[in-house]
Design a protein around this motif. Structure first.
Motif, PDB file in Angstrom:
ATOM      1  N   SER A 158       5.786  -0.813  -4.684  1.00 52.36           N
ATOM      2  CA  SER A 158       4.989  -1.786  -3.928  1.00 52.36           C
ATOM      3  C   SER A 158       5.607  -2.008  -2.565  1.00 52.36           C
ATOM      4  N   GLY A 159       5.139  -3.055  -1.883  1.00 46.54           N
ATOM      5  CA  GLY A 159       5.659  -3.357  -0.554  1.00 46.54           C
ATOM      6  C   GLY A 159       7.065  -3.923  -0.605  1.00 46.54           C
ATOM      7  N   GLY A 160       7.474  -4.394  -1.775  1.00 48.27           N
ATOM      8  CA  GLY A 160       8.796  -5.021  -1.889  1.00 48.27           C
ATOM      9  C   GLY A 160       9.738  -4.273  -2.812  1.00 48.27           C
ATOM     10  N   ASP A 197       3.270   1.145   5.191  1.00 45.36           N
ATOM     11  CA  ASP A 197       2.908   0.125   6.181  1.00 45.36           C
ATOM     12  C   ASP A 197       3.537   0.389   7.545  1.00 45.36           C
ATOM     13  N   GLY A 212      -1.351   0.747   3.776  1.00 43.34           N
ATOM     14  CA  GLY A 212      -1.466   1.643   2.617  1.00 43.34           C
ATOM     15  C   GLY A 212      -2.901   2.020   2.267  1.00 43.34           C
ATOM     16  N   ASP A 232      -4.583   5.811   2.597  1.00 44.82           N
ATOM     17  CA  ASP A 232      -5.153   6.418   1.393  1.00 44.82           C
ATOM     18  C   ASP A 232      -6.573   6.948   1.675  1.00 44.82           C
ATOM     19  N   GLY A 275       1.608  -2.491  -6.069  1.00 37.68           N
ATOM     20  CA  GLY A 275       0.503  -2.240  -5.154  1.00 37.68           C
ATOM     21  C   GLY A 275       0.255  -0.773  -4.823  1.00 37.68           C
ATOM     22  N   ASN A 311      -2.838   3.724  -5.061  1.00 45.47           N
ATOM     23  CA  ASN A 311      -3.063   4.913  -4.231  1.00 45.47           C
ATOM     24  C   ASN A 311      -3.693   6.062  -5.026  1.00 45.47           C
ATOM     25  N   THR A 347      -1.736  -4.667  -7.889  1.00 43.84           N
ATOM     26  CA  THR A 347      -1.156  -5.454  -6.793  1.00 43.84           C
ATOM     27  C   THR A 347      -0.711  -6.802  -7.376  1.00 43.84           C
ATOM     28  N   ASP A 348       0.011  -7.579  -6.571  1.00 37.32           N
ATOM     29  CA  ASP A 348       0.543  -8.838  -7.105  1.00 37.32           C
ATOM     30  C   ASP A 348      -0.588  -9.701  -7.656  1.00 37.32           C
TER      31      ASP A 348
HETATM   32  O1  KG4 Z   1       2.323  -5.169  -5.224  1.00 38.18           O
HETATM   33  P1  KG4 Z   1       1.854  -5.558  -3.856  1.00 38.18           P
HETATM   34  O2  KG4 Z   1       0.495  -6.161  -3.729  1.00 38.18           O
HETATM   35  O3  KG4 Z   1       2.837  -6.569  -3.204  1.00 38.18           O
HETATM   36  C1  KG4 Z   1       4.208  -6.437  -3.183  1.00 38.18           C
HETATM   37  O4  KG4 Z   1       4.868  -6.877  -4.152  1.00 38.18           O
HETATM   38  O5  KG4 Z   1       4.676  -5.852  -2.203  1.00 38.18           O
HETATM   39  O6  KG4 Z   1       1.968  -4.241  -2.942  1.00 38.18           O
HETATM   40  C2  KG4 Z   1       1.563  -4.244  -1.597  1.00 38.18           C
HETATM   41  C3  KG4 Z   1       1.839  -2.856  -1.015  1.00 38.18           C
HETATM   42  C4  KG4 Z   1       1.615  -2.742   0.488  1.00 38.18           C
HETATM   43  O7  KG4 Z   1       2.724  -2.085   1.059  1.00 38.18           O
HETATM   44  C5  KG4 Z   1       0.345  -1.885   0.596  1.00 38.18           C
HETATM   45  O8  KG4 Z   1       0.288  -1.111   1.772  1.00 38.18           O
HETATM   46  C6  KG4 Z   1       0.474  -1.026  -0.627  1.00 38.18           C
HETATM   47  O9  KG4 Z   1       0.976  -1.887  -1.640  1.00 38.18           O
HETATM   48  N1  KG4 Z   1      -0.802  -0.458  -1.055  1.00 38.18           N
HETATM   49  C7  KG4 Z   1      -1.089   0.861  -0.990  1.00 38.18           C
HETATM   50  C8  KG4 Z   1      -2.418   1.003  -1.444  1.00 38.18           C
HETATM   51  N2  KG4 Z   1      -2.898  -0.231  -1.790  1.00 38.18           N
HETATM   52  C9  KG4 Z   1      -1.890  -1.113  -1.544  1.00 38.18           C
HETATM   53  N3  KG4 Z   1      -0.352   1.892  -0.580  1.00 38.18           N
HETATM   54  C10 KG4 Z   1      -0.913   3.113  -0.627  1.00 38.18           C
HETATM   55  N4  KG4 Z   1      -2.190   3.327  -1.051  1.00 38.18           N
HETATM   56  C11 KG4 Z   1      -2.973   2.306  -1.473  1.00 38.18           C
HETATM   57  N5  KG4 Z   1      -4.213   2.549  -1.878  1.00 38.18           N
END
Ligand code: KG4
Ligand code: ZN
Length: 340
Positions: free
Chosen positions: A142-144, A173, A186, A190, A277, A281, A308-309
């Motif tokens: 994910s983003g984190g 990102d 992201g 995609d 998140g 993809n 996602t979260d």
């Molecule tokens: O799990 P999440 O909602 O929050 C965190 O805990 O970070 O993940 C968010 C991350 C972001 O970096 C976003 O760009 C990425 O997930 N993301 C994707 C896609 N949908 C969300 N990255 C690549 N392809 C996607 N379809």
């Protein structure tokens, strides 16, 4: 009390989504998320703004979750909340709210590790989705976070690989930011990747030993590549955007799959799950599915709304802990760097 009649409220506020969910015996009745648009104009999450938005959102979001589930707060058996890891100011809002509501209703409080939530979301009862048997490997992306976890039981997990710098979502990102795309980039990368040639441009993969990941060098490689090409042709990005996105995504997926293959080989485990998140993809979903044919894997990809979260994943952990009688004390505190 019968384990057959349990309503639990899950609350998630670790980053920039305020979320609440009601679970009834492992089945999700409601899953409400207020995403914070405010961060888009800054190109990333601003912690102070996130915690203020959580304060505004949390009461209406919990109300909506109860309403959608068709129950009142007096019917709840416990309240589960994200204790960490995450942004301290954001975690504090959910933690304080959960503590006071549980105290007011005189019901148990259950603290949840956000990362365990991403992994245990696979145990939500959902038609058409199977639950992984133990042991299995879970890759949280994910983003984190970016981790490979060996899961021997619900609460017996070992991190066997993780990023030593940026998370994989940040690689998406930050690359997107270099290309002038919005935040988070992201999903757009995609979409565009599906229209481009993944082999149009070559980015070298970072060399990191064992099962750990590194993405900061990749981001710099993208930056230098774009700077060089734009110098030669100011319209380079516009003219090649889909190909650039496809090539970036192809490289990132290659990095993830290399480590996952190694983890499976080293542990002998062929049940492979993803969460977080980035598991939304389409490229990584396809690569994982292909692994079923190629490597004899059985793969587990969560329903989109649980990747996602979200608070459903917090609610399921709450339910599993409830069944074990594993409750938190009223003096529990949020922990920004909580480990699995
Ligand atoms: O799990 P999440 O909602 O929050 C965190 O805990 O970070 O993940 C968010 C991350 C972001 O970096 C976003 O760009 C990425 O997930 N993301 C994707 C896609 N949908 C969300 N990255 C690549 N392809 C996607 N379809
Ligand atoms: Zn997360």
């Amino acid at each position: 009390m019968s384990s057959q009649n349990i309503y639990i409220l899950g609350i998630e506020s670790s980053c920039d989504d305020t979320a609440a969910s009601i679970i009834y015996n492992g089945r999700i009745l409601s899953n409400v998320i207020a995403s914070q648009k405010i961060h888009e104009e800054y190109g990333g999450v601003v912690p102070e703004l996130a915690s203020r938005a959580h304060q505004q959102n949390i009461v209406p979001v919990v109300h909506q979750a109860l309403e959608k589930a068709g129950i009142t707060k007096d019917e709840l058996h416990a309240i589960a909340f994200t204790k960490g890891p995450g942004l301290m100011g954001s975690l504090l809002v959910g933690t304080s709210f959960a503590k006071s509501l549980a105290y007011g209703l005189n019901i148990p409080l259950i603290d949840v590790n956000h990362m365990q939530g991403h992994i245990l979301a696979h145990y939500i009862d959902e038609d058409g989705y199977k639950k992984p048997p133990f042991p299995f490997l879970a890759m949280t992306i994910s983003g984190g976070h970016t981790q490979i976890v060996r899961v021997d039981h619900y609460f017996d997990m070992t991190v066997i690989g993780e990023t030593i710098d940026d998370a994989v979502g940040e690689a998406f990102d930050k690359s997107g930011k270099i290309l002038g795309l919005g935040y988070p980039a992201g999903p757009e990368i995609d979409k565009r990747a599906a229209l481009g040639n993944p082999k149009a441009f070559k980015f070298t993969k970072p060399k990191v030993d064992g099962l750990n990941f590194s993405f900061s060098g990749f981001k710099t490689a993208v930056l230098y590549f774009i700077q060089r090409e734009v110098k030669a042709n100011p319209n380079f990005i516009e003219e090649n955007l889909n190909d650039i996105c496809a090539s970036i995504q192809y490289t990132i997926i290659g990095i993830l799959m290399d480590k996952l293959k190694l983890a499976s080989k080293q542990t002998g485990i062929k049940h492979i799950a993803i969460g977080g998140g980035v598991s939304a993809n389409s490229g990584i979903r396809k690569a994982l599915k292909d692994g079923e044919q190629k490597f004899g894997w059985t793969t587990y990809i969560p329903k989109f709304e649980f990747t996602t979260d979200n608070a459903a994943m917090i609610a399921i952990v709450g339910y599993l802990k409830f069944l074990e009688g594993d409750f938190a004390e009223q003096n529990v505190v949020a922990s920004a760097r909580l480990k699995i």
